[in-house]
Design an enzyme around this catalytic site. Structure first.
Site, PDB file in Angstrom:
ATOM      1  N   CYS A 111      47.043 -11.280 126.785  1.00 51.79           N
ATOM      2  CA  CYS A 111      46.757 -12.544 126.106  1.00 51.79           C
ATOM      3  C   CYS A 111      45.613 -13.168 126.888  1.00 51.79           C
ATOM      4  O   CYS A 111      45.647 -13.174 128.127  1.00 51.79           O
ATOM      5  CB  CYS A 111      47.990 -13.446 126.131  1.00 51.79           C
ATOM      6  SG  CYS A 111      47.658 -15.158 125.650  1.00 51.79           S
ATOM      7  N   CYS A 123      41.275 -13.245 121.047  1.00 53.53           N
ATOM      8  CA  CYS A 123      42.711 -13.508 121.036  1.00 53.53           C
ATOM      9  C   CYS A 123      43.421 -12.230 120.617  1.00 53.53           C
ATOM     10  O   CYS A 123      43.144 -11.695 119.535  1.00 53.53           O
ATOM     11  CB  CYS A 123      42.992 -14.634 120.039  1.00 53.53           C
ATOM     12  SG  CYS A 123      44.742 -14.958 119.773  1.00 53.53           S
TER      13      CYS A 123
HETATM   14  N1  DGL Z   1      44.944 -16.241 123.710  1.00 55.63           N
HETATM   15  C1  DGL Z   1      45.872 -15.804 122.687  1.00 55.63           C
HETATM   16  C2  DGL Z   1      46.089 -14.293 122.820  1.00 55.63           C
HETATM   17  O1  DGL Z   1      45.235 -13.625 123.385  1.00 55.63           O
HETATM   18  C3  DGL Z   1      47.072 -16.695 122.769  1.00 55.63           C
HETATM   19  C4  DGL Z   1      47.938 -16.680 121.592  1.00 55.63           C
HETATM   20  C5  DGL Z   1      48.690 -17.947 121.348  1.00 55.63           C
HETATM   21  O2  DGL Z   1      48.077 -18.941 120.970  1.00 55.63           O
HETATM   22  O3  DGL Z   1      49.919 -17.883 121.465  1.00 55.63           O
HETATM   23  O4  DGL Z   1      47.054 -13.741 122.376  1.00 55.63           O
END
Ligand code: DGL
Length: 265
Positions: A184, A71
């Site tokens: 993301c 993430c």
């Molecule tokens: N997959 C997360 C990232 O890479 C998402 C973040 C979220 O939950 O807003 O930033």
């Protein structure tokens, strides 16, 4: 080798997908922290707390040797602290692939899609400042507020999602951006929609393959033999759309890999 991976939800599965292509002989424990999703709309303090809780849980319950923060948002808010707190844990974070994007662009215009926390974080700003001195590239940043929820709700090709992306991508399309960083880990799940809006020639930069490579390098340095079965267990802390997990797993070419979808953890 026992590898812990976490994200706020489904996004980290895009990283595991890349890992399954080359990594073998290990157990992967994936936590989708859906109880606190989306991370991108929390404060840095809250994200740090959740990242710490998930890490402690993975260490206690699954005795992990490696942690992948799959993430960008949690990496931005928590990786420095996690490295200090767990010096013996092999730690791999996720950062927007601005460097490969700057190297790839021909129009010298790059788009970056990420959460507001990632774009506003020191880690991203420092990387961008450093790379901007080396490359003469114009950057178009866009915080995609609400996109993670759309994806978690399975609204991938939904008119609402298409319209959000159309609005966000308009300035990039009009300015001949030819390379977009998916900053993301959820966003590769809407890459087809992005391609529809931007045109098939757009280059989309994701980080899964780079993380898989880093995992192979660091694990082999610590004696891991990259051979044998790969077992993946998927856990989640709150609600999750099981059909979305199934839909993502169905797209994997995971010959020989065992995926267990578990209940709440
Ligand atoms: N997959 C997360 C990232 O890479 C998402 C973040 C979220 O939950 O807003 O930033």
């Amino acid at each position: 080798m026992r590898v812990g991976v976490f994200d706020s939800g489904l996004g980290g599965l895009t990283v595991i997908q890349a890992i399954t292509k080359t990594f073998k002989g290990a157990q992967i424990f994936y936590i989708a922290d859906t109880l606190f999703a989306p991370y991108g709309e929390k404060s840095e303090e809250q994200i740090l707390k959740h990242s710490l809780d998930v890490t402690n849980h993975l260490l206690r319950n699954h005795q992990i040797d490696v942690l992948i923060v799959a993430c960008n948002t949690a990496t931005s808010a928590a990786i420095k602290y996690l490295r200090e707190k767990f010096p013996s844990l092999i730690l791999i974070g996720t950062e927007p692939g601005i460097k490969p994007a700057m190297q790839n662009t021909l129009t010298k215009k790059v788009g970056v899609l990420a959460t507001a926390v990632t774009l506003g974080g020191n880690k991203y700003q420092e990387l961008l400042n450093k790379l901007s001195k080396e490359h003469d590239v114009e950057i178009f940043e866009q915080a995609c507020i609400g996109l993670v929820e759309q994806i978690e709700n399975g609204k991938i090709n939904h008119p609402e999602t298409v319209s959000m992306l159309r609005d966000w991508l308009k300035p990039m399309h009009e300015s001949s951006v030819d390379t977009i960083v998916l900053g993301c880990t959820h966003y590769p799940l809407v890459s087809e929609v992005i391609k529809d809006v931007m045109g098939a020639n757009i280059s989309l930069i994701e980080t899964g393959t780079a993380i898989a490579k880093r995992l192979e390098d660091l694990s082999s340095q610590s004696g891991h033999i990259n051979d044998g079965e790969l077992m993946i267990k998927v856990f989640y802390t709150g609600d999750i759309k099981i059909d979305m997990i199934n839909m993502i797993l169905d797209t994997w070419q995971n010959g020989g890999k065992i995926v267990v979808r578990d209940t709440n953890e």
